[in-house]
Enzyme design. Structure first.
Site, PDB file in Angstrom:
ATOM      1  N   HIS A   1      16.403 -20.417 -22.522  1.00 17.50           N
ATOM      2  CA  HIS A   1      17.605 -20.747 -22.128  1.00 17.50           C
ATOM      3  C   HIS A   1      18.207 -21.566 -23.667  1.00 17.50           C
ATOM      4  O   HIS A   1      19.024 -21.320 -23.552  1.00 17.50           O
ATOM      5  CB  HIS A   1      17.291 -22.284 -21.693  1.00 17.50           C
ATOM      6  CG  HIS A   1      16.886 -21.468 -19.524  1.00 17.50           C
ATOM      7  ND1 HIS A   1      17.582 -22.412 -19.121  1.00 17.50           N
ATOM      8  CD2 HIS A   1      16.518 -20.592 -19.396  1.00 17.50           C
ATOM      9  CE1 HIS A   1      17.463 -21.476 -17.882  1.00 17.50           C
ATOM     10  NE2 HIS A   1      16.689 -21.039 -17.860  1.00 17.50           N
TER      11      HIS A   1
ATOM     12  N   HIS B   1       8.442 -15.052 -15.328  1.00 20.52           N
ATOM     13  CA  HIS B   1       8.181 -15.484 -14.168  1.00 20.52           C
ATOM     14  C   HIS B   1       6.732 -15.438 -13.647  1.00 20.52           C
ATOM     15  O   HIS B   1       5.733 -15.315 -12.351  1.00 20.52           O
ATOM     16  CB  HIS B   1       9.013 -14.975 -13.291  1.00 20.52           C
ATOM     17  CG  HIS B   1      10.579 -15.563 -12.919  1.00 20.52           C
ATOM     18  ND1 HIS B   1      11.548 -15.188 -12.028  1.00 20.52           N
ATOM     19  CD2 HIS B   1      10.811 -16.043 -13.883  1.00 20.52           C
ATOM     20  CE1 HIS B   1      12.903 -15.927 -13.001  1.00 20.52           C
ATOM     21  NE2 HIS B   1      12.246 -16.707 -13.636  1.00 20.52           N
TER      22      HIS B   1
END
EC number: 1.11.1.21
Length: 729
Positions: A98, A260
């Site tokens: 992020h 993920h």
């Protein structure tokens, strides 16, 4: 309290009441052009002082020792924010992702290069919920190593170490990101509420330069477009968003699946239990936000977003479980305890571990955007290849992760540290190293004489040099004169560069280059990149002489010419200006949410210019007829470097009015006779309309400012010509 109430309290004693905040200029005049963005990140806001050199400090860093401490941190779970599965790896990967993931290729802004995740608004974006905890976990390590590692570098390095600690081999790491000390005021979207999506028009057309789908998100909504759990529709958003982050389809699949493979999401309860974000929190919370009253508020009770998903049977080890689960199961829509859309494997055994109870197992779960990698036909083909070839998946993720976390660092010459990969990558905008003897002062003088004796005008020389150098973006350190990519596609064909004129100028300069290089013994050469800049300098010097001023424009050789093979044309297409006020150019079809004068300031900020530098450059380039000379040439002596632009703009004998049928164009007529004098654009007239810019214009319009004007123009011009010369730093 309303703004009027605050104003009414302004004269009262502040001791027993909340301190009042009067109306700012922006409150009174919200449409006023903001030039203060050009004066941020000055020495006045930097606690390190002018003499601090981060590169020198980083070279003193014991990187191995730092990485050992980071490895130890991964499993040092803290009660105030426990580690999922006993390992902080997933949290730190999300933190690094992020930090870097705000990057957008359209204007090069965002990204990890300044450590902006520490500041508003990013530190309080909904998508960054609880990453404040990740940074607080890092504080003891930052405190220990001090100035030898910036926050910007530490956030990315920690993501790398997190991957390595879970068995993944990374592609490399480069330091060199220097911290800033105040928030960046960027245009993140037109919305006034979190998760708003007013950035779309027509058939879900995302406005430039934005990349994320909603205000406060890094990429896409994991539940699907606006929460609609449609994997195919979500694929459209994913493809557009990741493309605007400079990622192709294979890189996109690798990044989503690779990220993920680790950790989990957190949706243990209703989001209404979550408190204020860090910027809106109470002073006693000390900058920690999203305090939750659901259960313990942490660990198994944590609420970060909405979904409660764990993708892998081994969430703290690298594996291929993401793709195995994606294709081995059919999926049914379900909801998390927080009420968010997510998907669970049909008729599946509970095989996924619980993050905090070793006796519990769960069925595999996925996000809507995960299923896009199976149900979008292009993504599906890539995903199946990665399923069947785990080695290709690992390599693709390693490379895509390196690109994600280093995309905004600019050329490789800025990379620091022992883990810099040897391989050159095309997205690094490779420029060959200098392989010849450089020209000396005598050569420079001779070349300038040949250039001025050619058929090229001052306007052509100055325009071409500006066209070449002004592509530079201080945001992601791309563009600039080095590489001479102005002679290659796509830049040679950009409308703003006047392709026909550009081709003619380059042809003449290439002839001068060939003649000079052929006449040299011992391998001395001049690159076309250097010659383009030198030609512009010669044009400026000639124009100064025409104005009665003698000056030498500084020139430092050492630029090289990039090849087509070293140039990703599609990537460079993003550098094409939507507007360039320095050349009085506007492509109105691409200029959304901006007026032309705002686009000028935006371009000036990308060029790292101050407001006075922007002012003097516009005034000089206008009288030199650089770029689009139809409007704004307020002089009877074009191609002479005079202060006439400012003198005539501020002349009260001229009255301005809009030209009917030509949006953004104005005509200046003699106030008494009505005779036409000039035509100008909004960008021209803003220097007489905006009070601060008018103050700068008045300085340069003064009778005693002619010498200062030329000197200041040359200084600002040289700054732009050398903006990408990181080898000189």
């Amino acid at each position: 309290m309303t703004m009027d109430q605050k104003t009414d309290n302004a004269g009262k004693c502040p001791v027993a009441h909340t301190a009042p905040r009067g109306r700012s200029n922006r409150d009174w005049w919200p449409d006023q052009l903001d030039v203060q963005v050009l004066h941020r990140h000055s020495d006045l806001s930097d606690p390190m002082g002018k003499s601090f050199n981060y590169a020198e400090e980083f070279r003193k860093l014991d990187l191995d020792a730092l990485k050992r401490d980071l490895h130890a941190l991964m499993t040092d779970s803290q009660d105030w924010w426990p580690a999922d599965f006993g390992h902080y790896g997933g949290l730190f990967i999300r933190m690094a992702w992020h930090s870097a993931g705000t990057y957008r290729i359209t204007d090069g802004r965002g990204g990890a290069g300044q450590g902006q995740q520490r500041f508003a608004p990013l530190n309080s974006w909904p998508d960054n919920a609880n990453l404040d905890k990740a940074r607080r976990l890092l504080w003891p390590i930052k405190q220990k190593y001090g100035n030898r590692i910036s926050w910007a570098d530490l956030l990315i390095l920690t993501g790398n170490v997190a991957l390595e600690s879970m068995g993944f081999k990374t592609f490399g790491f480069a330091g060199g990101r220097t911290d800033v000390w105040e928030p960046e005021e960027l245009f993140w979207g037109p919305e006034g509420t979190w998760l708003g999506d007013e950035r779309y028009s027509g058939e879900r057309q995302l406005s430039e330069p934005l990349a994320a789908v909603q205000m406060g998100l890094i990429y896409v909504n994991p539940e699907g477009p606006n929460g609609n759990p449609d994997p195919v529709a979500a694929a459209h958003d994913i493809r557009e968003t990741f493309a605007r982050m400079a990622m192709n389809d294979e890189e996109t699949v690798a990044l989503i699946a690779g990220g993920h493979t680790f950790g989990k999401t957190h949706g243990a309860g209703d989001p209404s239990f979550i408190g204020a974000d860090p910027e809106g929190g109470a002073i006693e919370d000390q900058g920690l936000g999203w305090k939750s009253t659901f259960g313990t508020g942490v660990g198994k009770d944590a609420i970060t977003g909405g979904p409660e998903v764990t993708w892998s049977q081994t969430p703290t080890r690298w594996s291929n479980y993401f793709f195995e689960n994606l294709f081995n199961f059919e999926w049914e829509l379900s909801k998390s305890p927080a009420g968010a859309h997510q998907w669970k494997a049909k008729n599946a055994e509970a095989s996924v571990p619980d993050a905090y109870d070793a006796t519990r197992k769960h069925v595999p779960t996925m996000l809507t955007t995960d299923l896009s990698l199976r149900f979008d036909p292009v993504y599906e083909k890539i995903s199946r290849r990665f399923l069947e070839n785990p080695d290709q998946f690992a390599d693709a993720f390693a490379r895509a992760w390196f690109k994600l976390t280093h995309r905004d660092m600019g050329p490789k010459v800025r990379y620091l540290g022992p883990e810099v990969p040897a391989e050159d990558l095309i997205w690094q905008d490779v420029i060959p190293p200098v392989d010849h003897e450089l020209v000396d002062d005598a050569d420079v003088a001779g070349l300038k004489a040949k250039i001025l004796a050619s058929s090229l005008s001052v306007q052509e020389l100055v325009s071409t040099a500006w066209d070449s150098a002004s592509t530079f973006r201080g945001s992601d350190k791309r563009g600039g004169a080095n590489g001479a990519r102005i002679r290659l596609a796509p830049q040679k064909d950009w409308e703003v560069n006047q392709p026909a004129q550009l081709a003619r100028v380059l042809s003449v300069l290439e002839g001068i280059q060939r003649d000079f290089n052929a006449s040299q013994a011992g391998g001395k050469k001049i690159s076309l990149a250097d010659l383009i800049v030198l030609a512009g300098n010669a044009g400026v010097e000639k124009a100064a002489r025409a104005a009665g001023q003698e000056i030498i424009v500084p020139f430092t050789p050492g630029r090289m010419d990039a090849s087509e093979a070293q140039t990703d044309a599609a990537s460079f297409a993003a550098l094409e200006p939507r507007a360039d006020g320095f050349r009085n150019y506007v492509n109105s079809s691409r200029l959304q949410f901006m007026k032309p004068e705002e686009a000028l300031v935006d371009r000036a900020q990308l060029l790292t210019l101050t407001a006075p530098e922007m002012t003097v450059l516009v005034g000089g380039l206008r009288v030199l007829k650089a770029g689009q000379p139809e409007h704004g040439v307020f002089t009877s002596r074009p191609e002479a470097l005079t202060n006439d632009f400012f003198v005539n703009l501020l002349d009260m004998g001229t009255q301005w009015s809009p030209v009917e049928g030509k949006e953004g164009v104005y005509e200046g007529r003699d106030r008494k006779t009505g005779a036409a004098r000039w035509t100008g654009t909004r960008v021209d007239l803003i220097f007489g309309s905006h009070s601060q810019l008018r103050a700068f214009a008045e300085v340069y319009a003064q009778t005693d400012a002619r010498e200062k004007f030329v000197k200041d123009f040359v200084a600002a011009w040289t700054k732009v010509m050398n903006a990408d010369r990181f080898d000189l730093v």
